[in-house]
Structures are given as structure tokens and as C-alpha cells.
Design a protein around this motif. Structure first.
Motif, PDB file in Angstrom:
ATOM      1  N   GLU A  56       0.868  -1.183   0.000  1.00  0.00           N
ATOM      2  CA  GLU A  56       0.000   0.000   0.000  1.00  0.00           C
ATOM      3  C   GLU A  56       0.903   1.232   0.000  1.00  0.00           C
ATOM      4  O   GLU A  56       1.776   1.361   0.857  1.00  0.00           O
ATOM      5  CB  GLU A  56      -0.922   0.021   1.219  1.00  0.00           C
ATOM      6  CG  GLU A  56      -1.804   1.263   1.284  1.00  0.00           C
ATOM      7  CD  GLU A  56      -2.706   1.293   2.506  1.00  0.00           C
ATOM      8  OE1 GLU A  56      -3.006   2.404   2.998  1.00  0.00           O
ATOM      9  OE2 GLU A  56      -3.100   0.203   2.978  1.00  0.00           O
ATOM     10  N   VAL A  57       0.688   2.126  -0.955  1.00  0.00           N
ATOM     11  CA  VAL A  57       1.510   3.333  -1.070  1.00  0.00           C
ATOM     12  C   VAL A  57       0.674   4.546  -0.698  1.00  0.00           C
ATOM     13  O   VAL A  57      -0.458   4.699  -1.162  1.00  0.00           O
ATOM     14  CB  VAL A  57       2.069   3.493  -2.494  1.00  0.00           C
ATOM     15  CG1 VAL A  57       2.927   4.754  -2.592  1.00  0.00           C
ATOM     16  CG2 VAL A  57       2.892   2.261  -2.883  1.00  0.00           C
ATOM     17  N   VAL A  58       1.251   5.419   0.127  1.00  0.00           N
ATOM     18  CA  VAL A  58       0.589   6.654   0.540  1.00  0.00           C
ATOM     19  C   VAL A  58       1.389   7.825  -0.011  1.00  0.00           C
ATOM     20  O   VAL A  58       2.578   7.959   0.277  1.00  0.00           O
ATOM     21  CB  VAL A  58       0.490   6.761   2.074  1.00  0.00           C
ATOM     22  CG1 VAL A  58      -0.194   8.065   2.478  1.00  0.00           C
ATOM     23  CG2 VAL A  58      -0.260   5.562   2.649  1.00  0.00           C
ATOM     24  N   ASP A  59       0.735   8.663  -0.808  1.00  0.00           N
ATOM     25  CA  ASP A  59       1.384   9.836  -1.400  1.00  0.00           C
ATOM     26  C   ASP A  59       1.241  11.010  -0.441  1.00  0.00           C
ATOM     27  O   ASP A  59       0.125  11.343  -0.021  1.00  0.00           O
ATOM     28  CB  ASP A  59       0.717  10.153  -2.742  1.00  0.00           C
ATOM     29  CG  ASP A  59       1.503  11.164  -3.562  1.00  0.00           C
ATOM     30  OD1 ASP A  59       2.623  11.516  -3.159  1.00  0.00           O
ATOM     31  OD2 ASP A  59       0.978  11.608  -4.612  1.00  0.00           O
ATOM     32  N   MET A  60       2.347  11.639  -0.086  1.00  0.00           N
ATOM     33  CA  MET A  60       2.315  12.742   0.870  1.00  0.00           C
ATOM     34  C   MET A  60       3.441  13.720   0.592  1.00  0.00           C
ATOM     35  O   MET A  60       4.323  13.435  -0.234  1.00  0.00           O
ATOM     36  CB  MET A  60       2.418  12.210   2.307  1.00  0.00           C
ATOM     37  CG  MET A  60       3.684  11.417   2.592  1.00  0.00           C
ATOM     38  SD  MET A  60       3.757  10.807   4.314  1.00  0.00           S
ATOM     39  CE  MET A  60       2.368   9.673   4.332  1.00  0.00           C
ATOM     40  N   ALA A  61       3.423  14.854   1.263  1.00  0.00           N
ATOM     41  CA  ALA A  61       4.504  15.827   1.122  1.00  0.00           C
ATOM     42  C   ALA A  61       5.800  15.206   1.607  1.00  0.00           C
ATOM     43  O   ALA A  61       5.813  14.483   2.608  1.00  0.00           O
ATOM     44  CB  ALA A  61       4.187  17.086   1.919  1.00  0.00           C
ATOM     45  N   PHE A  62       6.892  15.499   0.894  1.00  0.00           N
ATOM     46  CA  PHE A  62       8.168  14.883   1.223  1.00  0.00           C
ATOM     47  C   PHE A  62       8.550  15.134   2.681  1.00  0.00           C
ATOM     48  O   PHE A  62       9.004  14.222   3.379  1.00  0.00           O
ATOM     49  CB  PHE A  62       9.263  15.422   0.293  1.00  0.00           C
ATOM     50  CG  PHE A  62      10.608  14.796   0.524  1.00  0.00           C
ATOM     51  CD1 PHE A  62      10.923  13.577  -0.045  1.00  0.00           C
ATOM     52  CD2 PHE A  62      11.562  15.416   1.323  1.00  0.00           C
ATOM     53  CE1 PHE A  62      12.160  12.976   0.168  1.00  0.00           C
ATOM     54  CE2 PHE A  62      12.803  14.841   1.542  1.00  0.00           C
ATOM     55  CZ  PHE A  62      13.099  13.620   0.966  1.00  0.00           C
ATOM     56  N   GLY A  63       8.351  16.355   3.142  1.00  0.00           N
ATOM     57  CA  GLY A  63       8.731  16.701   4.507  1.00  0.00           C
ATOM     58  C   GLY A  63       7.934  15.983   5.575  1.00  0.00           C
ATOM     59  O   GLY A  63       8.340  15.968   6.745  1.00  0.00           O
ATOM     60  N   GLY A  64       6.818  15.379   5.188  1.00  0.00           N
ATOM     61  CA  GLY A  64       5.992  14.675   6.167  1.00  0.00           C
ATOM     62  C   GLY A  64       6.262  13.184   6.255  1.00  0.00           C
ATOM     63  O   GLY A  64       5.693  12.508   7.123  1.00  0.00           O
ATOM     64  N   ILE A  65       7.142  12.669   5.386  1.00  0.00           N
ATOM     65  CA  ILE A  65       7.335  11.221   5.341  1.00  0.00           C
ATOM     66  C   ILE A  65       8.066  10.704   6.582  1.00  0.00           C
ATOM     67  O   ILE A  65       7.636   9.725   7.206  1.00  0.00           O
ATOM     68  CB  ILE A  65       8.080  10.803   4.057  1.00  0.00           C
ATOM     69  CG1 ILE A  65       7.251  11.178   2.829  1.00  0.00           C
ATOM     70  CG2 ILE A  65       8.348   9.294   4.063  1.00  0.00           C
ATOM     71  CD1 ILE A  65       7.942  10.911   1.505  1.00  0.00           C
ATOM     72  N   ILE A  66       9.180  11.330   6.958  1.00  0.00           N
ATOM     73  CA  ILE A  66       9.921  10.864   8.136  1.00  0.00           C
ATOM     74  C   ILE A  66       9.055  10.936   9.400  1.00  0.00           C
ATOM     75  O   ILE A  66       9.011   9.964  10.167  1.00  0.00           O
ATOM     76  CB  ILE A  66      11.244  11.631   8.291  1.00  0.00           C
ATOM     77  CG1 ILE A  66      12.240  11.163   7.221  1.00  0.00           C
ATOM     78  CG2 ILE A  66      11.840  11.425   9.686  1.00  0.00           C
ATOM     79  CD1 ILE A  66      13.585  11.853   7.269  1.00  0.00           C
ATOM     80  N   PRO A  67       8.325  12.049   9.653  1.00  0.00           N
ATOM     81  CA  PRO A  67       7.414  12.052  10.810  1.00  0.00           C
ATOM     82  C   PRO A  67       6.367  10.954  10.736  1.00  0.00           C
ATOM     83  O   PRO A  67       5.991  10.382  11.765  1.00  0.00           O
ATOM     84  CB  PRO A  67       6.774  13.445  10.746  1.00  0.00           C
ATOM     85  CG  PRO A  67       7.791  14.296  10.073  1.00  0.00           C
ATOM     86  CD  PRO A  67       8.422  13.403   9.038  1.00  0.00           C
ATOM     87  N   ALA A  68       5.888  10.647   9.525  1.00  0.00           N
ATOM     88  CA  ALA A  68       4.895   9.578   9.367  1.00  0.00           C
ATOM     89  C   ALA A  68       5.489   8.220   9.705  1.00  0.00           C
ATOM     90  O   ALA A  68       4.818   7.358  10.289  1.00  0.00           O
ATOM     91  CB  ALA A  68       4.340   9.575   7.945  1.00  0.00           C
ATOM     92  N   VAL A  69       6.756   8.009   9.337  1.00  0.00           N
ATOM     93  CA  VAL A  69       7.449   6.765   9.688  1.00  0.00           C
ATOM     94  C   VAL A  69       7.633   6.687  11.200  1.00  0.00           C
ATOM     95  O   VAL A  69       7.401   5.643  11.826  1.00  0.00           O
ATOM     96  CB  VAL A  69       8.813   6.680   8.972  1.00  0.00           C
ATOM     97  CG1 VAL A  69       9.628   5.506   9.506  1.00  0.00           C
ATOM     98  CG2 VAL A  69       8.615   6.529   7.465  1.00  0.00           C
TER      99      VAL A  69
END
Length: 294
Positions: free
Chosen positions: A105-118
């Protein structure tokens, strides 16, 4: 009459004894029935599987791995004409999912939000051409490198020689995507230039074309794609970053404390880089992105 009264007393005693026996027996039956029920409940509790302890176990238990990306960075991650995720990073994500035996499952998001999401567990992995840096490694864990790329300065057509030195860029705006290693590179390697950040590279390319900024810094493959699809409006500058300034490698982003998941991802990366399949996927992604005008 005497005998009759005695018979009544005997009958009463008999009935009383019978009632007492029924009460005692009833109580005994209740306790006996309760004991197996308690045992059965205990057995059910013991038979229930334990909650998955690690992130890798949770991924396998739910049957899918959730990957965060920013799908406007061809050839690494983008969308095809059918709005399906494409690119060599998305190919790598699928290889990881297949290796784990789960769906992707792939979630498209702003680049700057990926590390916080992880970090928060919103997504399991971050795969978005992340540059492996010591600063980021303080916040998250990285997989092994799966690709390295030179950094280019993309300028307006006709300015390849105009902006070919650090001195020529003094006091001028140089663009990068917000939150990327390219922003840090501009600040460290071009300290006398002004950093200009936007969320998306197409918008940055437009700023260069319109002459609002001197150029933008980007990975080689992405920069070459921007030039190829600009209808002659952009070109690669003759400026060169040194190896010490820009020796970058790309890795998968994983939340800290998940050594088993890091190991599982590394197994896939080491395989696809050794057998050449990642390079093949990269080349195919470059061709597809070019055909889509990305």
C-alpha cells in the motif's frame, strides 16, 4: 388418632429432608458446572495468540506494508497515465512487499511529512529517494544504499556557462525542494547564495524558466528529466559539486528500534543491486517518465 399424627410428623420430616437434600444437591451441581466453565475460559485465554511484538511481525500479521512516498520525483516515484504509482523506488517497494509475503500500500504525501509519518507509525517505510545523512540518522534508521546519484545545477537555457562557478552565484537565489538534502547542499556548498525552497520540482523549474531564480539543485536523473521535458527552456549548468560536497546515496527510511525489519529490507536491496535488477528498473523508469513528459 395418635398414629395419624405420628404419620403426619413422619411425612413432614421426610418432605423436609427431601427438600434439604435437593438444595444441597442443587448447590453442588452449580459449583461443579462452574468449574469446567472457568477452566474453559482459562484455556481460551491461553490459546489466544500473542500480539505482534515488532513492526515486522505487525506487517506480516496485517498482511500489508504501508510505504510513504512523494510521487512527483521521476524517475524514482511518479504516477502513470492511469494514476498508478510508478518509478524505480516503487518497483523496490514492491520487491520488499513480495519478499515479506504481503500486499503493498503506497501513501502519497509531502516529502517533509514522510519521516514524521514513519516515526509515528502512520506508514511502515519511507521510500522517496531519501539521501542517507548523519543528521537524518539521528532521527530514523536507514537501510543499505540502493542507489547513488550526482547532483546537478539546472539553469535557464543559455546560462550553462554564466552560472558555472560559486562566485557567479553569489547573492543569487538557488532553488531546492523543501526539506531535502539539496537544501542542505546549497547552504553548505553555496553559503553566499540565497536558498529558495518550494514543495515541488515542477514549480521550481518554472521559477528557473521565468528567470526568478538562477537555478535549482537536484539529483542527476531528475535534473536530466526536467531538461528533457522543458522544450529547450532548461539546461544543465557546467557547475560541478565536489565529491566531498555531494557524495550522496539513497536508502529506505525505517523507524528506530526495528532491526529485524531493517535486516529484511537490506536482504532485498542487496539482492536487487547485486543482480542488476534495480538498475534495469531504474532505466525502465527513466524511459517511462520521458514518454510521459515528466
Amino acid at each position: 388418632m395418635k398414629n395419624f399424627n405420628m404419620m403426619k410428623k413422619l411425612l413432614a420430616l421426610t418432605l423436609g429432608a427431601a427438600m434439604l437434600l435437593a438444595v444441597i444437591t442443587g448447590c453442588g451441581k452449580k459449583d461443579t458446572a462452574q468449574e469446567p466453565a472457568d477452566d474453559q475460559q482459562q484455556q481460551q485465554e491461553e490459546q489466544q495468540p500473542a500480539e505482534p511484538a515488532t513492526l515486522l511481525e505487525q506487517i506480516k500479521a496485517k498482511g500489508k506494508v504501508v510505504v510513504g512516498t512523494e510521487a512527483q520525483y521521476a524517475p524514482y516515484e511518479f504516477k502513470d497515465l492511469d494514476a498508478n504509482f510508478a518509478g524505480c523506488d516503487m518497483w523496490l517497494a514492491q520487491q520488499i512487499a513480495d519478499s515479506l509475503g504481503v500486499e503493498l500500500e503506497v501513501v502519497d504525501m509531502a516529502f517533509g511529512g514522510i519521516i514524521p509519518a514513519v516515526q509515528s507509525g502512520q506508514v511502515d517505510l519511507g521510500i522517496a529517494a531519501f539521501t542517507n545523512t548523519p543528521e537524518r540518522a539521528e532521527e530514523i534508521d536507514f537501510s543499505d544504499l540502493y542507489e547513488t546519484s550526482a547532483q546537478l545545477l539546472i539553469v535557464k537555457a543559455g546560462n550553462a556557462d554564466t552560472y558555472s562557478t560559486k562566485e557567479s552565484l553569489v547573492g543569487l537565489k538557488v532553488g531546492a525542494q523543501k526539506g531535502t538534502i539539496q537544501s542542505q547542499l546549497i547552504q553548505s556548498a553555496l553559503p553566499e547564495s540565497e536558498l529558495f525552497e518550494l514543495e515541488k520540482y515542477p514549480a521550481l523549474a518554472l521559477e528557473v524558466q521565468n528567470g526568478n531564480i538562477a537555478g535549482l539543485v537536484v539529483d542527476q536523473a531528475v535534473g536530466e528529466a526536467l531538461v528533457a521535458t522543458s522544450n529547450g527552456a532548461l539546461e544543465v549548468s557546467n557547475f560541478t559539486f565536489t565529491a566531498e560536497e555531494a557524495s550522496f546515496g539513497k536508502s529506505v527510511v525505517i523507524a528506530k528500534g526495528n532491526e529485524d525489519l531493517v535486516e529484511a529490507v537490506n536482504e532485498v536491496i542487496n539482492k536487487v543491486t547485486a543482480d542488476g535488477s534495480y538498475q534495469k528498473a531504474y532505466d525502465e523508469a527513466v524511459e517511462l517518465a520521458a514518454s510521459l513528459g515528466l
